[in-house]
Design a protein around this motif. Structure first.
Motif, PDB file in Angstrom:
ATOM      1  N   LYS A   1       0.852  -1.354   0.047  1.00 40.53           N
ATOM      2  CA  LYS A   1      -0.021  -0.094   0.061  1.00 40.53           C
ATOM      3  C   LYS A   1       0.881   1.069   0.016  1.00 40.53           C
ATOM      4  N   TRP A   2       1.892   1.081   0.912  1.00 41.43           N
ATOM      5  CA  TRP A   2       3.091   2.383   0.734  1.00 41.43           C
ATOM      6  C   TRP A   2       3.386   2.665  -0.507  1.00 41.43           C
ATOM      7  N   LEU A   3       3.843   1.581  -1.174  1.00 33.60           N
ATOM      8  CA  LEU A   3       4.655   1.437  -2.426  1.00 33.60           C
ATOM      9  C   LEU A   3       3.489   2.079  -3.569  1.00 33.60           C
ATOM     10  N   GLN A   4       2.544   1.536  -3.325  1.00 26.42           N
ATOM     11  CA  GLN A   4       1.294   2.205  -4.373  1.00 26.42           C
ATOM     12  C   GLN A   4       0.979   3.462  -4.296  1.00 26.42           C
ATOM     13  N   MET A   5       0.876   4.170  -2.949  1.00 29.26           N
ATOM     14  CA  MET A   5       0.783   5.692  -2.495  1.00 29.26           C
ATOM     15  C   MET A   5       1.932   6.484  -3.231  1.00 29.26           C
ATOM     16  N   ASN A   6       3.096   5.891  -3.134  1.00 26.73           N
ATOM     17  CA  ASN A   6       4.140   6.673  -3.223  1.00 26.73           C
ATOM     18  C   ASN A   6       4.981   6.482  -4.705  1.00 26.73           C
ATOM     19  N   ALA A   7       4.574   5.572  -5.192  1.00 28.56           N
ATOM     20  CA  ALA A   7       5.614   5.282  -6.384  1.00 28.56           C
ATOM     21  C   ALA A   7       4.615   4.659  -7.847  1.00 28.56           C
ATOM     22  N   LYS A   8       5.106   4.659  -8.642  1.00 22.33           N
ATOM     23  CA  LYS A   8       4.506   3.793  -9.723  1.00 22.33           C
ATOM     24  C   LYS A   8       5.689   2.645 -10.365  1.00 22.33           C
ATOM     25  N   THR A   9       5.047   1.394 -10.185  1.00 17.84           N
ATOM     26  CA  THR A   9       6.185   0.248 -10.019  1.00 17.84           C
ATOM     27  C   THR A   9       5.742  -0.367 -11.311  1.00 17.84           C
ATOM     28  N   THR A  10       6.777  -0.753 -12.188  1.00 13.75           N
ATOM     29  CA  THR A  10       6.447  -1.418 -13.633  1.00 13.75           C
ATOM     30  C   THR A  10       7.672  -2.488 -13.579  1.00 13.75           C
ATOM     31  N   VAL A  11       7.657  -3.322 -14.401  1.00 18.61           N
ATOM     32  CA  VAL A  11       8.571  -4.233 -15.036  1.00 18.61           C
ATOM     33  C   VAL A  11       9.036  -3.857 -16.377  1.00 18.61           C
ATOM     34  N   GLU A  12      10.122  -3.182 -16.615  1.00 21.28           N
ATOM     35  CA  GLU A  12      10.581  -3.014 -17.934  1.00 21.28           C
ATOM     36  C   GLU A  12      11.793  -3.304 -18.368  1.00 21.28           C
ATOM     37  N   LYS A  13      12.257  -3.280 -19.491  1.00 22.48           N
ATOM     38  CA  LYS A  13      13.778  -3.559 -19.817  1.00 22.48           C
ATOM     39  C   LYS A  13      14.474  -2.165 -19.679  1.00 22.48           C
ATOM     40  N   ILE A  14      15.521  -2.047 -19.020  1.00 23.58           N
ATOM     41  CA  ILE A  14      16.357  -1.012 -19.065  1.00 23.58           C
ATOM     42  C   ILE A  14      17.548  -1.168 -19.834  1.00 23.58           C
ATOM     43  N   ASP A  15      17.813  -0.329 -21.049  1.00 22.60           N
ATOM     44  CA  ASP A  15      18.869  -0.279 -21.936  1.00 22.60           C
ATOM     45  C   ASP A  15      20.076  -0.349 -21.252  1.00 22.60           C
ATOM     46  N   LYS A  16      21.320  -0.837 -22.164  1.00 24.68           N
ATOM     47  CA  LYS A  16      22.555  -0.605 -21.447  1.00 24.68           C
ATOM     48  C   LYS A  16      23.025   0.586 -21.189  1.00 24.68           C
ATOM     49  N   LEU A  17      23.472   0.614 -19.880  1.00 21.55           N
ATOM     50  CA  LEU A  17      23.892   2.157 -19.221  1.00 21.55           C
ATOM     51  C   LEU A  17      25.617   2.190 -19.379  1.00 21.55           C
ATOM     52  N   HIS A  18      26.111   3.189 -19.893  1.00 24.32           N
ATOM     53  CA  HIS A  18      27.251   3.527 -19.913  1.00 24.32           C
ATOM     54  C   HIS A  18      27.748   4.463 -18.712  1.00 24.32           C
ATOM     55  N   LEU A  19      28.493   4.141 -17.828  1.00 23.08           N
ATOM     56  CA  LEU A  19      28.642   5.111 -16.815  1.00 23.08           C
ATOM     57  C   LEU A  19      30.420   5.448 -16.442  1.00 23.08           C
ATOM     58  N   ALA A  20      30.387   6.586 -16.088  1.00 19.31           N
ATOM     59  CA  ALA A  20      31.592   7.111 -15.539  1.00 19.31           C
ATOM     60  C   ALA A  20      31.491   6.813 -13.838  1.00 19.31           C
ATOM     61  N   SER A  21      32.230   6.028 -13.264  1.00 23.60           N
ATOM     62  CA  SER A  21      32.008   5.778 -12.015  1.00 23.60           C
ATOM     63  C   SER A  21      33.157   6.018 -10.969  1.00 23.60           C
ATOM     64  N   ILE A  22      32.987   6.325  -9.872  1.00 22.28           N
ATOM     65  CA  ILE A  22      34.098   6.279  -8.595  1.00 22.28           C
ATOM     66  C   ILE A  22      33.479   5.264  -7.640  1.00 22.28           C
ATOM     67  N   SER A  23      34.368   4.459  -7.291  1.00 27.92           N
ATOM     68  CA  SER A  23      34.136   3.388  -6.348  1.00 27.92           C
ATOM     69  C   SER A  23      34.088   4.112  -4.735  1.00 27.92           C
ATOM     70  N   HIS A  24      33.187   3.657  -3.963  1.00 31.27           N
ATOM     71  CA  HIS A  24      32.944   4.079  -2.483  1.00 31.27           C
ATOM     72  C   HIS A  24      33.015   2.711  -1.673  1.00 31.27           C
ATOM     73  N   LYS A  25      33.879   2.765  -0.844  1.00 31.79           N
ATOM     74  CA  LYS A  25      33.711   1.958   0.552  1.00 31.79           C
ATOM     75  C   LYS A  25      33.624   2.476   1.925  1.00 31.79           C
ATOM     76  N   GLY A  26      32.317   2.438   2.609  1.00 36.21           N
ATOM     77  CA  GLY A  26      32.321   2.771   3.841  1.00 36.21           C
ATOM     78  C   GLY A  26      30.753   3.412   4.173  1.00 36.21           C
ATOM     79  N   LYS A  27      30.625   4.133   4.907  1.00 40.72           N
ATOM     80  CA  LYS A  27      29.185   4.448   5.294  1.00 40.72           C
ATOM     81  C   LYS A  27      28.468   5.197   3.884  1.00 40.72           C
ATOM     82  N   MET A  28      27.266   4.517   4.024  1.00 45.62           N
ATOM     83  CA  MET A  28      26.636   5.273   2.925  1.00 45.62           C
ATOM     84  C   MET A  28      26.196   6.670   2.747  1.00 45.62           C
ATOM     85  N   GLU A  29      26.351   7.334   3.813  1.00 40.45           N
ATOM     86  CA  GLU A  29      25.916   8.817   3.863  1.00 40.45           C
ATOM     87  C   GLU A  29      27.143   9.531   3.197  1.00 40.45           C
ATOM     88  N   ALA A  30      28.559   8.724   3.296  1.00 43.45           N
ATOM     89  CA  ALA A  30      29.699   9.369   2.916  1.00 43.45           C
ATOM     90  C   ALA A  30      29.883   9.346   1.322  1.00 43.45           C
TER      91      ALA A  30
END
Length: 305
Positions: A148-177
């Motif tokens: 119910k919370w999900l329905q009230m706050n989001a639109k949820t579907t099943v779909e194909k996400i195209d291939k994503l190219h990403l520039a990334s930096i890795s992080h190890k540690g607390k999430m907020e950091a």
């Protein structure tokens, strides 16, 4: 697959895990061994267990150990406190004493010496066969609340996400950091003309915060590219293969992310999907600092088979 059938199968498997825990409190209980008994992946099992049972797996194990210890101290006074500690799976007496006092407010020795009548109400919380019981009705209530919370706050579907190219930096540690890691990524991207109103960022979660120690969490802060480019320094190229995902589209505050993820995983189970080996990720469509309510417009993506 019928949602009620999925729910019944899920609660049956959770009961197997709970029974295994209660029958092996004296043993070393790992997430991997427990989830294997219930035929879940560790990541998936830990999230589902918290939603259904209402507490984390580790809290549940500790509580059951302390409650069983209380029963021993009340009804088997011939057992020494050390023997009780060993019988309920604590590695040493000091850790048992700390946990017990934290739970009941007094030491095991005081508890054992006090009148049993004073603590009779504690024993009433332990069923005759020592088993914890999760009713199907309570399970359905918890599941329905999440959905119910999900329905009230989001639109949820099943779909194909195209291939994503990403520039990334890795992080190890607390999430907020990870915010400082995003600052580095933006400083790297801006001079290259990669930051504009259409730029989207993403976070990949390589570990679950429900399982991994906060100081050891592995994540990747990412910028979504139109095509692969040359990178340098601590920035790496990463791709997420085109894949089928459960996508929950939210506009939420930072404090709602945990509930959003847990509800999305519940939706996955209740709709008969199974998580793939690809790590879950978030795609951000805005800068929350520029939102009037500091909310993220974000897609939570769970790759599924």
């Amino acid at each position: 697959m019928n949602a009620t059938k999925v729910a019944k199968e899920t609660i049956a498997r959770l009961h197997i895990a709970i029974q295994f825990i209660e029958e092996n409190l004296s043993e070393k209980l790992s997430l991997e061994s427990i989830s294997k008994k219930a035929f879940f992946s560790p990541f998936h099992f830990h999230r589902l267990f918290s939603v259904v049972v209402g507490e984390t797996l580790q809290n549940f194990i500790t509580r059951k150990r302390i409650e069983k210890a209380a029963s021993y101290l009340l009804h088997q006074k011939e057992k020494s406190i050390t023997a009780v500690s060993e019988a309920v799976g604590f590695e040493n007496l000091s850790s048992f004493s700390r946990a017990f006092k934290s739970f009941y407010g007094i030491s095991p020795k005081q508890f054992k010496e006090e009148s049993p009548d004073k603590f009779s109400k504690i024993c009433k919380t332990i069923s005759k066969n020592g088993q914890v019981e999760i009713s199907f009705e309570q399970y359905i209530c918890n599941i329905n609340n999440a959905l119910k919370w999900l329905q009230m706050n989001a639109k949820t579907t099943v779909e194909k996400i195209d291939k994503l190219h990403l520039a990334s930096i890795s992080h190890k540690g607390k999430m907020e950091a990870i915010s400082t890691v995003y600052d580095k990524l933006v400083k790297w991207a801006a001079p290259k003309g990669l930051m504009n109103e259409r730029t989207k960022m993403a976070t990949i979660y390589h570990d679950s915060p429900k399982i991994t120690d906060p100081n050891n969490l592995r994540m990747s802060a990412c910028l979504i590219l139109n095509e692969p480019i040359k990178v340098d320094g601590e920035v790496n190229l990463r791709t997420i293969a085109a894949t089928k995902c459960i996508v929950s589209k939210f506009e939420i505050t930072p404090f709602e992310f945990q509930q959003a993820w847990e509800s999305s995983f519940v939706w996955m189970v209740e709709n008969g999907h199974k998580k793939s080996t690809i790590d879950p990720f978030e795609i951000y469509h805005n800068n929350a600092a520029e939102h009037p309510e500091n909310k993220f417009i974000v897609d939570l993506c769970i790759p599924v088979l």
